[in-house]
Design a protein around this motif. Structure first.
Motif, short mmCIF file in Angstrom:
data_model
loop_
_atom_site.label_atom_id
_atom_site.label_comp_id
_atom_site.label_asym_id
_atom_site.label_seq_id
_atom_site.Cartn_x
_atom_site.Cartn_y
_atom_site.Cartn_z
N GLU A 243 34.55 -57.30 49.95
CA GLU A 243 33.67 -56.27 50.76
C GLU A 243 33.53 -55.06 50.05
O GLU A 243 34.77 -54.49 50.02
CB GLU A 243 34.00 -56.20 52.18
CG GLU A 243 33.00 -55.78 53.09
CD GLU A 243 33.33 -55.85 54.62
OE1 GLU A 243 33.45 -56.99 54.75
OE2 GLU A 243 33.06 -54.98 55.03
N GLU B 95 48.15 -61.50 52.88
CA GLU B 95 46.78 -60.90 52.80
C GLU B 95 46.31 -59.65 52.24
O GLU B 95 45.11 -59.57 51.93
CB GLU B 95 46.06 -61.35 54.13
CG GLU B 95 46.40 -62.79 54.62
CD GLU B 95 45.72 -62.69 56.45
OE1 GLU B 95 44.90 -61.93 56.87
OE2 GLU B 95 45.95 -63.72 56.78
N GLN C 39 29.10 -56.92 49.53
CA GLN C 39 30.00 -57.57 48.84
C GLN C 39 30.04 -56.80 47.59
O GLN C 39 29.00 -56.30 46.93
CB GLN C 39 29.74 -59.13 48.54
CG GLN C 39 29.64 -60.11 49.78
CD GLN C 39 31.08 -60.20 50.35
OE1 GLN C 39 32.26 -60.47 49.81
NE2 GLN C 39 31.40 -59.75 51.68
N VAL D 206 40.14 -74.09 53.17
CA VAL D 206 39.00 -73.33 52.84
C VAL D 206 38.81 -71.82 53.65
O VAL D 206 38.45 -71.10 53.08
CB VAL D 206 37.76 -74.37 52.89
CG1 VAL D 206 36.45 -73.65 52.46
CG2 VAL D 206 38.10 -75.54 51.82
N ALA D 207 38.92 -72.39 54.91
CA ALA D 207 38.62 -71.08 56.00
C ALA D 207 39.59 -70.03 55.53
O ALA D 207 39.09 -68.74 55.36
CB ALA D 207 38.78 -71.41 57.20
N ILE E 14 40.77 -69.34 52.61
CA ILE E 14 40.55 -68.80 51.28
C ILE E 14 39.29 -67.98 51.45
O ILE E 14 39.22 -66.83 50.88
CB ILE E 14 40.10 -69.75 50.23
CG1 ILE E 14 41.65 -70.34 49.90
CG2 ILE E 14 39.61 -69.28 48.84
CD1 ILE E 14 41.46 -71.65 49.15
N GLN E 15 38.50 -68.39 52.25
CA GLN E 15 37.10 -67.67 52.43
C GLN E 15 37.33 -66.25 53.19
O GLN E 15 36.76 -65.17 52.95
CB GLN E 15 36.32 -68.52 53.18
CG GLN E 15 35.43 -69.54 52.40
CD GLN E 15 34.66 -70.67 53.42
OE1 GLN E 15 34.76 -70.60 54.48
NE2 GLN E 15 33.78 -71.01 52.77
N THR E 16 38.24 -66.24 54.10
CA THR E 16 38.69 -65.06 54.82
C THR E 16 39.18 -64.17 53.79
O THR E 16 38.87 -62.93 53.76
CB THR E 16 39.46 -65.36 55.93
OG1 THR E 16 38.87 -66.42 56.85
CG2 THR E 16 40.03 -63.82 56.70
N TYR E 17 40.26 -64.42 53.15
CA TYR E 17 40.97 -63.57 52.12
C TYR E 17 39.82 -63.13 51.08
O TYR E 17 39.61 -61.86 51.04
CB TYR E 17 41.89 -64.54 51.16
CG TYR E 17 42.57 -63.54 50.05
CD1 TYR E 17 43.44 -62.51 50.04
CD2 TYR E 17 42.23 -63.86 48.90
CE1 TYR E 17 44.02 -61.80 49.34
CE2 TYR E 17 42.67 -63.11 47.97
CZ TYR E 17 43.55 -62.25 47.93
OH TYR E 17 44.04 -61.44 47.07
N LEU E 18 39.07 -63.94 50.56
CA LEU E 18 38.07 -63.55 49.41
C LEU E 18 36.94 -62.40 50.27
O LEU E 18 36.55 -61.50 49.62
CB LEU E 18 37.23 -64.67 48.93
CG LEU E 18 38.00 -65.57 47.92
CD1 LEU E 18 37.34 -66.69 47.45
CD2 LEU E 18 38.50 -64.67 46.87
N LYS E 19 36.35 -62.79 51.45
CA LYS E 19 35.63 -61.78 52.07
C LYS E 19 36.24 -60.25 52.39
O LYS E 19 35.63 -59.48 52.13
CB LYS E 19 35.13 -62.46 53.48
CG LYS E 19 34.23 -61.59 54.05
CD LYS E 19 33.80 -62.10 55.27
CE LYS E 19 32.77 -61.27 56.34
NZ LYS E 19 33.23 -59.91 56.62
#
Length: 151
Positions: free
Chosen positions: A119, A4, A137, A107-108, A110-115
């Motif tokens: 940021e 991560e 962001q 999906v969750a 991937i979203q956590t990693y991208l967030k």
């Protein structure tokens, strides 16, 4: 690298392919990946390589194998992403021996990693601070009905 903490790729590491992608663009990315300075933890990626036209696909194959043989680099980081359903792609056929299945992430996840990686630190990105979301962001997409109007 499955972590991560790994950063997102930078602009010089990724080429998004379309039928209009030119041979020179592909060659430049292959040269970056297989140059003696490529050992700096960068991972070079061709995204949607199945969309390359036949002539450019042939040149990709030629440049890649020529540089692999002449560079003498024992390890390099070069990934070619293709649609698994694009059975008529020359790239898929040419690099079939190197094919691996990419692991599926939720999906969750991937979203956590991208967030976490998109940021903006507080006080360092004035543009990101213009948005009122609870988190800041680095990247915002603005879609417009009329080009350049923002409406």
């Amino acid at each position: 690298q499955n972590t991560e903490a790994a950063p997102l790729p930078s602009y010089d590491e990724v080429l998004v392919c379309t039928p209009d992608t030119e041979e020179e663009e592909v060659e430049l990315l292959v040269r970056r990946a297989l140059s003696s300075g490529s050992q700096d933890q960068k991972i070079y990626c061709l995204l949607g390589a199945d969309k390359l036209v036949y002539k450019v696909s042939k040149q990709l194959e030629s440049h890649f194998f020529r540089l692999v043989q002449s560079s003498g680099i024992p390890s390099y980081r070069f990934i070619i992403f293709c649609n698994a359903k694009a059975h008529n792609s020359y790239v898929i056929t040419a690099f079939d021996a190197y094919k691996v299945t990419f692991p599926c992430y939720s999906v969750a996840a991937i979203q956590t990693y991208l967030k976490a990686h998109l940021e903006a630190p507080s006080g360092t990105a004035p543009v990101a601070q213009a948005f009122e979301e609870p988190y800041r962001q680095n990247v915002k997409f603005v879609f417009s009905e009329q080009a350049g109007m923002g409406t």
